[in-house]
Design an enzyme around this catalytic site. Structure first.
Site, PDB file in Angstrom:
ATOM      1  N   ASP A 168       0.863  -1.193   0.000  1.00  8.77           N
ATOM      2  CA  ASP A 168       0.000   0.000   0.000  1.00  8.77           C
ATOM      3  C   ASP A 168       0.901   1.244   0.000  1.00  8.77           C
ATOM      4  O   ASP A 168       2.124   1.139   0.154  1.00  8.77           O
ATOM      5  CB  ASP A 168      -0.851  -0.055   1.287  1.00  8.77           C
ATOM      6  CG  ASP A 168      -1.931   1.010   1.338  1.00  8.77           C
ATOM      7  OD1 ASP A 168      -2.323   1.530   0.274  1.00  8.77           O
ATOM      8  OD2 ASP A 168      -2.380   1.331   2.460  1.00  8.77           O
TER       9      ASP A 168
ATOM     10  N   GLU B 217       2.623   5.098  -3.896  1.00 11.28           N
ATOM     11  CA  GLU B 217       2.567   6.064  -5.032  1.00 11.28           C
ATOM     12  C   GLU B 217       3.876   6.826  -5.178  1.00 11.28           C
ATOM     13  O   GLU B 217       4.195   7.194  -6.316  1.00 11.28           O
ATOM     14  CB  GLU B 217       1.389   7.024  -4.823  1.00 11.28           C
ATOM     15  CG  GLU B 217       0.030   6.346  -4.918  1.00 11.28           C
ATOM     16  CD  GLU B 217      -0.252   5.381  -3.777  1.00 11.28           C
ATOM     17  OE1 GLU B 217       0.197   5.642  -2.661  1.00 11.28           O
ATOM     18  OE2 GLU B 217      -0.922   4.367  -4.029  1.00 11.28           O
TER      19      GLU B 217
ATOM     20  N   ASP C 228      -8.889   3.414  -2.434  1.00 13.05           N
ATOM     21  CA  ASP C 228      -9.938   3.819  -1.499  1.00 13.05           C
ATOM     22  C   ASP C 228     -11.203   4.304  -2.183  1.00 13.05           C
ATOM     23  O   ASP C 228     -11.462   5.501  -2.294  1.00 13.05           O
ATOM     24  CB  ASP C 228      -9.400   4.901  -0.565  1.00 13.05           C
ATOM     25  CG  ASP C 228      -8.273   4.374   0.295  1.00 13.05           C
ATOM     26  OD1 ASP C 228      -8.072   3.145   0.310  1.00 13.05           O
ATOM     27  OD2 ASP C 228      -7.588   5.183   0.940  1.00 13.05           O
TER      28      ASP C 228
HETATM   29  O1  MIG Z   1      -3.847   5.952   4.713  1.00  9.85           O
HETATM   30  O2  MIG Z   1      -3.566   0.736   5.744  1.00  9.85           O
HETATM   31  O3  MIG Z   1      -5.943   2.048   0.451  1.00  9.85           O
HETATM   32  O4  MIG Z   1      -6.870  -0.186   1.833  1.00  9.85           O
HETATM   33  O5  MIG Z   1      -6.822  -0.077   4.627  1.00  9.85           O
HETATM   34  C1  MIG Z   1      -4.628   4.808   4.669  1.00  9.85           C
HETATM   35  C2  MIG Z   1      -4.724   1.455   5.923  1.00  9.85           C
HETATM   36  C3  MIG Z   1      -3.741   3.643   4.400  1.00  9.85           C
HETATM   37  C4  MIG Z   1      -4.976   2.912   2.459  1.00  9.85           C
HETATM   38  C5  MIG Z   1      -5.424   1.690   1.710  1.00  9.85           C
HETATM   39  C6  MIG Z   1      -6.438   0.950   2.518  1.00  9.85           C
HETATM   40  C7  MIG Z   1      -5.840   0.559   3.843  1.00  9.85           C
HETATM   41  C8  MIG Z   1      -5.356   1.820   4.584  1.00  9.85           C
HETATM   42  N1  MIG Z   1      -4.404   2.534   3.755  1.00  9.85           N
END
Ligand code: MIG
Length: 789
Positions: free
Chosen positions: A411, A414, A485
């Site tokens: 995650d 980016e 998200d």
């Molecule tokens: O700033 O890890 O898209 O699926 O549950 C949020 C917490 C960070 C974004 C991800 C989401 C995940 C969440 N993450």
């Protein structure tokens, strides 16, 4: 005026040279390398930025030697292959024709006429929260003439409709958790690949440039469409169809196909931000088994870690994770854990210390390790463009896999940053060709996924299951993706359909959205409709955000739970068919979830269908994505008979029909003549020993002749690459009588089926022959025991 406008000039075409399969074309100002990859794919390369190519998408592209001719024509040169005619003129204007002389893609000759953005007081408008667009300073700009009857697809994960005509999109991987609407021109992924359908003729343009790039399909000016890049080389591929299917196949030849996944990854998956204690996680696991709702995979989100330090566990909340995972495994669950890129700045923390010592982190332009803030607070960013960093990161996967973790979820890559955007000049080593953040950004997640893939592969010896949020063209080789998200809204359920279809066309064979929606509170009706869509998408994962209402299958009422159970069970029933489709995708790039036009390009009515999709070649899904909808209109493509999955009624294609849609019914249509292998009723993949090949056959009044390949292997290892798989070829001819043939072609996987069971619909009293022998059909079933293949 754009500061680059003067520089992007080629000048007069002077002459050319041919070196193997490359035509080097000299213009007054630039040299163009035109590489003939094969008769239908051409690469144009202009080293505007640096001599070396810096492609992260293309790894092992082999040119197939093909004949081509180059000749001088009036004012230019012409290159012809077996399939294409390419004419090149001054200023590097390129026109591409098919062999019949029909123009496919013509460079636009006029000046660019961007529409004018009239603005008065920028600052005040911004202070109120208006998002005013900055003018994009592009160095590279290629515009093509818009034809009247043109449709656009691909571009990966973008908002809006299936057909991208009239939209403008930006490729700059962006983490913005605000509700993604059509006004969002950028999301987490950058796939600069556009498919154009021009009067039934399809071609693709892959602009392999990972600086910020833009694609404009006539928003700027309906006379042309264009792609542009902030900097870098001009490096683009022209991929001819004429079918969209061929274009996708060509694109995945260039960037790689999705590798075959382990079967369990295709089962149902349950996630949540967060199951934050061992007790809660076990409660979820037990619930699935007690309630008889199939599930293969559970996830741990960021709260399993010790202070968000990646590759650690919080001992209090997850005491003895090995034992916990063993217990989960014995119940038939796999566990996937999240790993973010941001490494906590914390002396004494192994990952931080090692990375710092070895120079594995990105630096500022003075060589000082760059810091920003993410979940762990002050954090540093591994330089995934450096192969030493990737090796180290790959080795760290062992910490997770040794604990028993089966897959890794990447995650925030980016990469996201909480304290303002990462400056343009943060530096990445890039194996000796240092690049700035603006060149590294769009491939950061891609390179992280690559490192993760390689580590998990080495540690487990199995086909890695990686899920990533950010990606670039070609990430499909390493990872599954999900669309970040989304929100628990009807709008987002609707939007997920064209988004996933375009992701599928963009090489991302293994994709999905958070079922039920991530942000906001889900409702029972929305979850019921969303699980019906998830059933047919490659990644089938329910996930929701911290603080939102629970949305596990049982979280609402009995009816919602029952609908979840019904569709999740349907998913498991279809697993053999879905696995076959994934096998095909791994070879040709043809995605599981795809728009109708992928199979029915001759039928123009399919070009803009946003709310129906095909799941493989045989199943059409027309989900309900409107609250309260009691019925919906469904277009059935021409040239087939379509059989209602629920009632077995037959419909002729080429018409719109209305179907009633009570909450537990998602309209599903099976193509007449279809052969669909089905699985056992199981709580998880591998729960039961399977020795019977079960096949549903959907006959119709029309005579049909259909073929199908059913694939099996051990479902997890790489042995299939050495031929350890079985390929069952099934043929059904429906005429005066029904004749079926089943044959094993490849048969090196030892666990063979011993029986076959055909479940035949709409046989209409005809007699049945299987492999030349008459077979009795009782209650629609024909059983062939002691089958040896
Ligand atoms: O700033 O890890 O898209 O699926 O549950 C949020 C917490 C960070 C974004 C991800 C989401 C995940 C969440 N993450």
């Amino acid at each position: 005026m754009n500061k680059y406008e003067k520089e992007f000039k080629f000048g007069k075409l002077l002459n050319y040279e041919v070196e193997d399969n490359v035509v080097i074309i000299k213009f007054k100002q630039e040299k163009v390398f035109m590489r003939i990859i094969n008769s239908y794919m051409i690469n144009f390369f202009v080293p505007l930025y640096r001599k070396e190519r810096n492609s992260k998408a293309v790894e092992n592209l082999k040119d197939s030697h093909c004949d081509f001719e180059v000749e001088n024509i009036e004012n230019g040169i012409q290159i012809s292959t077996e399939k294409l005619l390419v004419k090149i003129y001054d200023e590097f204007k390129v026109d591409v024709y098919d062999k019949k002389g029909i123009i496919l893609c013509e460079d636009y000759r006029g000046e660019k006429e961007h529409f004018k953005r009239r603005t008065a007081d920028f600052k005040l408008a911004e202070a109120e929260g208006h998002d005013l667009k900055e003018v994009f300073e592009e160095k590279i700009y290629i515009s093509k003439k818009m034809e009247e009857e043109m449709y656009f697809y691909g571009l990966g994960e973008k908002t809006g409709h299936l057909n991208k005509k009239g939209y403008h999109y930006v490729n700059w991987n962006t983490d913005d958790p605000k509700p993604h609407g059509e006004t969002f021109d950028r999301l987490y992924k950058s796939i600069p690949f556009l498919i154009c359908l021009n009067k039934q003729n399809a071609f693709g343009i892959f602009f392999d440039n990972h600086f910020e790039t833009h694609f404009d399909m006539g928003r700027d000016n309906p006379k042309y469409y264009y792609f542009s890049g902030a900097d870098g080389n001009l490096d683009y591929y022209f991929i001819y169809g004429p079918s969209v299917k061929n274009v996708v196949e060509g694109y995945t030849k260039i960037t790689g196909t999705m590798p075959l996944p382990q079967i369990w990854t295709l089962g149902y998956q349950q996630c949540r931000w967060s199951y934050d204690t061992k007790e809660r996680l076990m409660e979820i696991a037990n619930n699935f088994r007690e309630k008889g709702i199939p599930c293969d995979t559970l996830y741990l989100d960021i709260d399993y870690m010790d202070g968000y330090r990646v590759f650690t566990w919080n001992d209090e909340r997850f005491e003895n994770p090995e034992a916990m995972i063993k217990r989960l495994n014995s119940m038939g669950f796999k566990l996937v854990t999240i790993i973010d890129p941001g490494v906590k700045v914390d002396k004494g923390y192994k990952i931080y210390d090692e990375g710092l010592k070895n120079g594995y982190f990105a630096t500022d332009n003075q060589g000082i390790v760059y810091r920003n803030e993410v979940w762990p607070g002050d954090s540093v960013y591994p330089d995934f463009l450096n192969s030493n960093t990737r090796k180290w990161w790959a080795e760290n996967q062992k910490i997770m896999t040794d604990t028993g973790v089966s897959g890794i979820w990447n995650d925030m890559n980016e990469p996201a940053s909480f304290k303002g955007p990462i400056p343009d000049d943060v530096m990445f080593d890039n194996d000796g060709i240092p690049v700035k953040h603006k060149e590294a950004h769009n491939v950061y997640g891609h390179m992280m996924a690559k490192a993760t893939y390689e580590g998990v592969k080495k540690e487990t010896g199995k086909r890695p299951f990686i899920v990533t949020r950010a990606c670039y063209a070609g990430t499909q080789k390493y990872s599954t993706i999900w669309t970040g998200d989304n929100q628990s809204t009807w709008e987002h359920l609707r939007m997920s359909l064209p988004m996933l279809m375009n992701l599928g066309l963009s090489g991302m064979g293994f994709c999905g959205t958070d079922v039920g929606g991530f942000g906001h509170d889900c409702s029972p009706e929305l979850l019921s409709r969303w699980v019906q869509v998830g059933t047919f998408t490659p990644l089938f994962r329910n996930h929701s955000a911290m603080g939102t209402r629970d949305q596990e299958p049982w979280a609402f009422d009995e009816n919602t739970e029952e609908i979840n159970r019904k569709y999740i069970k349907l998913r498991y029933k279809l697993l053999p068919y879905i696995y076959d489709a994934m096998w095909n995708c791994s070879k040709s790039g043809a995605p599981l979830i795809r728009p109708l036009l992928f199979n029915y390009q001759e039928d123009k009515n399919t070009y803009e269908i946003n709310d129906e999709f095909l799941c493989g070649d045989n199943i059409l899904v027309a989900p309900v994505a409107l609250q309260g909808a009691k019925a919906r209109m469904i277009y059935l493509p021409e040239g087939e008979t379509w059989i209602d999955y629920w009632t077995k009624e037959e419909y002729k294609g080429g018409q719109n029909i209305i179907k009633e849609t009570p909450l537990d019914i998602c309209p599903i249509f099976i193509k007449g003549g279809s052969i669909i292998p089905i699985g056992e009723d199981q709580n998880y993949v591998g729960e039961k020993q399977i020795d019977t090949l079960k096949v549903e056959v959907y006959l119709c009044k029309e005579n049909t002749e259909t073929r199908y390949h059913h694939y099996i292997d051990d479902g997890e290892s790489f042995k299939y690459q050495a031929g350890e798989f079985n390929d069952y070829k099934i043929k059904v001819a429906n005429g005066d009588k029904v004749e079926m043939k089943v044959k094993i072609i490849d048969h090196n996987y030892e666990d063979k089926y011993k029986k076959i069971e055909f479940i035949i619909y709409n046989l209409n009293g005809k007699s049945l022959n299987v492999n030349g022998e008459k077979v009795n059909v009782v209650d629609g079933k024909a059983i062939i025991s002691n089958w040896v293949g």
